[in-house]
Motif scaffolding. Structure first.
Motif, PDB file in Angstrom:
ATOM      1  N   GLU A   1       3.204  18.993 -37.710  1.00 40.13           N
ATOM      2  CA  GLU A   1       2.135  19.076 -36.719  1.00 40.13           C
ATOM      3  C   GLU A   1       2.225  20.371 -35.937  1.00 40.13           C
ATOM      4  OE1 GLU A   1       2.397  15.580 -34.320  1.00 40.13           O
ATOM      5  OE2 GLU A   1       2.026  14.192 -35.973  1.00 40.13           O
ATOM      6  N   GLY A   2       1.212  20.623 -35.126  1.00 40.66           N
ATOM      7  CA  GLY A   2       1.196  21.805 -34.289  1.00 40.66           C
ATOM      8  C   GLY A   2       0.127  22.784 -34.718  1.00 40.66           C
ATOM      9  N   ASN A   3       0.246  24.016 -34.218  1.00 36.83           N
ATOM     10  CA  ASN A   3      -0.724  25.057 -34.536  1.00 36.83           C
ATOM     11  C   ASN A   3       0.016  26.326 -34.942  1.00 36.83           C
ATOM     12  OD1 ASN A   3       0.107  26.361 -32.057  1.00 36.83           O
ATOM     13  ND2 ASN A   3      -1.252  24.949 -30.971  1.00 36.83           N
ATOM     14  N   ALA A   4      -0.750  27.413 -35.108  1.00 35.54           N
ATOM     15  CA  ALA A   4      -0.164  28.662 -35.594  1.00 35.54           C
ATOM     16  C   ALA A   4       0.913  29.213 -34.662  1.00 35.54           C
ATOM     17  CB  ALA A   4      -1.268  29.704 -35.792  1.00 35.54           C
ATOM     18  N   ARG A   5       0.824  28.895 -33.386  1.00 32.50           N
ATOM     19  CA  ARG A   5       1.787  29.423 -32.419  1.00 32.50           C
ATOM     20  C   ARG A   5       3.054  28.580 -32.357  1.00 32.50           C
ATOM     21  NH1 ARG A   5      -0.842  30.716 -26.745  1.00 32.50           N
ATOM     22  NH2 ARG A   5       1.267  31.537 -26.512  1.00 32.50           N
ATOM     23  N   LYS A   6       2.915  27.281 -32.568  1.00 35.88           N
ATOM     24  CA  LYS A   6       4.067  26.398 -32.439  1.00 35.88           C
ATOM     25  C   LYS A   6       3.899  25.196 -33.349  1.00 35.88           C
ATOM     26  CE  LYS A   6       6.939  24.047 -28.989  1.00 35.88           C
ATOM     27  NZ  LYS A   6       7.089  23.710 -27.557  1.00 35.88           N
ATOM     28  N   ARG A   7       4.810  25.060 -34.292  1.00 36.62           N
ATOM     29  CA  ARG A   7       4.764  23.940 -35.222  1.00 36.62           C
ATOM     30  C   ARG A   7       6.066  23.156 -35.135  1.00 36.62           C
ATOM     31  NH1 ARG A   7       2.210  28.042 -38.447  1.00 36.62           N
ATOM     32  NH2 ARG A   7       0.045  27.489 -38.922  1.00 36.62           N
TER      33      ARG A   7
ATOM     34  N   TYR B   1       7.261  27.627 -42.678  1.00 37.68           N
ATOM     35  CA  TYR B   1       6.072  26.768 -42.640  1.00 37.68           C
ATOM     36  C   TYR B   1       5.306  26.772 -43.962  1.00 37.68           C
ATOM     37  CZ  TYR B   1       1.456  25.017 -41.575  1.00 37.68           C
ATOM     38  OH  TYR B   1       0.281  24.311 -41.620  1.00 37.68           O
TER      39      TYR B   1
ATOM     40  N   GLN C   1       8.153  30.142 -38.396  1.00 28.10           N
ATOM     41  CA  GLN C   1       6.997  30.570 -39.172  1.00 28.10           C
ATOM     42  C   GLN C   1       7.343  30.823 -40.634  1.00 28.10           C
ATOM     43  OE1 GLN C   1       3.885  30.646 -38.109  1.00 28.10           O
ATOM     44  NE2 GLN C   1       3.103  31.347 -40.068  1.00 28.10           N
TER      45      GLN C   1
END
Length: 280
Positions: free
Chosen positions: A240-246, A264, A261
């Motif tokens: 889960e999360g987005n490009a800045r923080k997963r 990912y 990153q």
């Protein structure tokens, strides 16, 4: 700030990027030789540019010859590639490139018939070493750019295997023997690593005085997803999360584990290519 030589890095496994990287480096070397004309008898060449362009093969051939060997060690290390591996690869392959370049220079460019080991060293020192600051950084950059960190696809049968492994820390008294499939995750904090594992009475934790890279070498099922975390990906339930923080969620624990990153993309490939079942 110190850099661990056992840190996992991207690896160029496939032949196609390996070929193109070697070709780019070889062409660059030939262009540098044509432009700089480092050899004293450069003006006496017949078909000078054609002959100097032959140095492209002096990089291309060694890189392709060594590639099956590096792939062997990559597989032997369960599809992991470390900084120390990259250093050894570059140094050893560079030495082979020097030998190919010397032989090409000696027989093709200079047209000589006999040489000594001293002449090999003189060639490497005078004509090889000066090109290292130009070629090697680009070489390492391209291998990193077009390399990947592989994450294994989920194997349901492998998850059921009951193979035991013994983990040891820096202190001889720190040992833990568990089944590989019972390892859940590990978290590094300064000079210590907390290992979480399944037991009949539930998940337990044991602390070792060690480094994350040392623990990873002892756990074939452990995959690094962050500088401070190792995970048994067979317990992965969600990313889960987005490009800045997963982050990822794993069964057996409520803790969320951050994902760097660089890991990912490999995790995304695993999830999209394997019908992984959620672990109970």
């Amino acid at each position: 700030m110190t850099i661990s030589l056992n840190k996992t890095i991207a690896y160029t496994k496939n032949w196609k990027p390996t070929f193109w990287i070697a070709l780019v480096l070889g062409v660059l070397l030939s262009l540098l030789l044509i432009t700089l004309e480092p050899f004293d008898n450069s003006n006496s060449f017949s078909n000078k540019y054609f002959i100097l362009s032959g140095y492209t093969l002096c990089i291309l051939i060694p890189v392709l010859l060594v590639h099956p060997i590096e792939n062997y060690f990559y597989t032997l290390q369960t599809n992991r590639w470390y900084i120390i591996n990259e250093i050894l690869y570059v140094v050893s392959t560079l030495f082979i490139i020097f030998l190919f370049s010397f032989l090409y220079h000696f027989y093709v460019v200079s047209g000589l018939s006999s040489f000594t080991f001293a002449s090999i060293w003189d060639f490497i020192k005078d004509y090889g070493v000066p090109f290292i600051p130009i070629v090697v950084p680009l070489w390492v950059y391209l291998r990193s750019k077009y390399g990947v960190i592989e994450v294994p696809l989920y194997d349901k049968e492998n998850h059921k295997k009951r193979t035991s492994v013994t983990i040891t820390g820096n202190n001889k008294s720190e040992t833990l023997t568990i089944f590989e499939s019972d390892f859940v995750f590990a978290r590094a904090q300064q000079n210590y690593v907390d290992i979480y594992f399944n037991t009949e009475s539930g998940m337990q934790q044991k602390t070792f005085r060690s480094t994350l890279s040392n623990i990873m070498k002892q756990l074939p099922t452990a995959w690094q997803v962050h500088r401070s975390y190792l995970v048994n990906l067979d317990y992965l339930t969600a990313v889960e999360g987005n490009a800045r923080k997963r982050f990822m969620k794993i069964s057996k624990t409520e803790e969320t584990i951050p994902i760097s990153q660089i890991y990912y993309r490999a995790l995304g490939k695993r999830l999209s290519n394997s019908p992984q079942e959620l672990q109970n």
